[in-house]
Design a protein around this motif. Structure first.
Motif, PDB file in Angstrom:
ATOM      1  N   ASP A  59     -22.059 -39.753  48.369  1.00 27.91           N
ATOM      2  CA  ASP A  59     -20.883 -39.192  47.690  1.00 27.91           C
ATOM      3  C   ASP A  59     -19.714 -39.167  48.671  1.00 27.91           C
ATOM      4  O   ASP A  59     -19.896 -38.923  49.859  1.00 27.91           O
ATOM      5  CB  ASP A  59     -21.208 -37.775  47.210  1.00 27.91           C
ATOM      6  CG  ASP A  59     -20.093 -37.146  46.389  1.00 27.91           C
ATOM      7  OD1 ASP A  59     -19.289 -37.883  45.780  1.00 27.91           O
ATOM      8  OD2 ASP A  59     -20.022 -35.897  46.355  1.00 27.91           O
ATOM      9  N   GLN A  61     -16.646 -37.206  48.156  1.00 28.05           N
ATOM     10  CA  GLN A  61     -16.051 -35.866  48.223  1.00 28.05           C
ATOM     11  C   GLN A  61     -17.106 -34.820  48.535  1.00 28.05           C
ATOM     12  O   GLN A  61     -17.861 -34.413  47.657  1.00 28.05           O
ATOM     13  CB  GLN A  61     -15.389 -35.525  46.878  1.00 28.05           C
ATOM     14  CG  GLN A  61     -14.252 -36.424  46.491  1.00 28.05           C
ATOM     15  CD  GLN A  61     -12.961 -36.044  47.177  1.00 28.05           C
ATOM     16  OE1 GLN A  61     -12.731 -34.891  47.482  1.00 28.05           O
ATOM     17  NE2 GLN A  61     -12.104 -37.017  47.416  1.00 28.05           N
ATOM     18  N   THR A  85     -18.378 -41.612  43.627  1.00 29.87           N
ATOM     19  CA  THR A  85     -17.299 -40.623  43.690  1.00 29.87           C
ATOM     20  C   THR A  85     -16.805 -40.277  42.297  1.00 29.87           C
ATOM     21  O   THR A  85     -16.823 -41.108  41.402  1.00 29.87           O
ATOM     22  CB  THR A  85     -16.121 -41.131  44.554  1.00 29.87           C
ATOM     23  OG1 THR A  85     -15.154 -40.087  44.675  1.00 29.87           O
ATOM     24  CG2 THR A  85     -15.480 -42.370  43.965  1.00 29.87           C
TER      25      THR A  85
END
Length: 128
Positions: A59, A61, A85
């Motif tokens: 991922d 973030q 994402t």
């Protein structure tokens, strides 16, 4: 179908997303381990004995080390990264691809796209 015995690391700070990806991979015979932070994942790679996944679903973030920072720290390791994402950004996409991401998927992604990307990394032939 052949069961793939190599493990895939899933790094996502959202526990529910990590578990969902783990269930999806398990449904096609792929083992995985979920990490809720980039730091925890990097610690596992540095442990004795080291964790050695075939690839990482990463991922972007996340609090602490974000996905791009983790990917940067993996530079030169040869560990394939599949980036996911929820916040698609052309600059971030470009950075991830420049750093060698083998796939870049926007959440919510199609399950078959993720499975296809993982199968590609693991060398599993596509299912007709």
């Amino acid at each position: 179908m052949n069961n793939v015995t190599r493990s895939v690391a899933v790094v996502d700070d959202e526990v529910s997303v990590g578990r969902a990806i783990q269930r999806l991979l398990r449904s096609v015979g792929i083992d995985s381990e979920v990490f809720t932070s980039g730091e925890a994942f990097l610690d596992a790679l540095a442990a004795t004995p080291p964790y050695a996944p075939a690839c990482v679903v990463l991922d972007i973030q996340m609090p602490g080390l974000n996905g791009l920072e983790v990917q940067h720290r993996l530079g030169g390791s040869g560990l394939p990264c599949i980036v996911i994402t929820a916040h698609d950004d052309a600059r971030v996409r470009s950075q991830a691809q420049a750093a060698g991401a083998v796939a870049y998927l926007r959440k919510p992604f199609d399950d078959s796209a993720l499975i296809g990307a993982v199968h590609g990394v693991l060398g599993v032939p596509p299912v007709p």
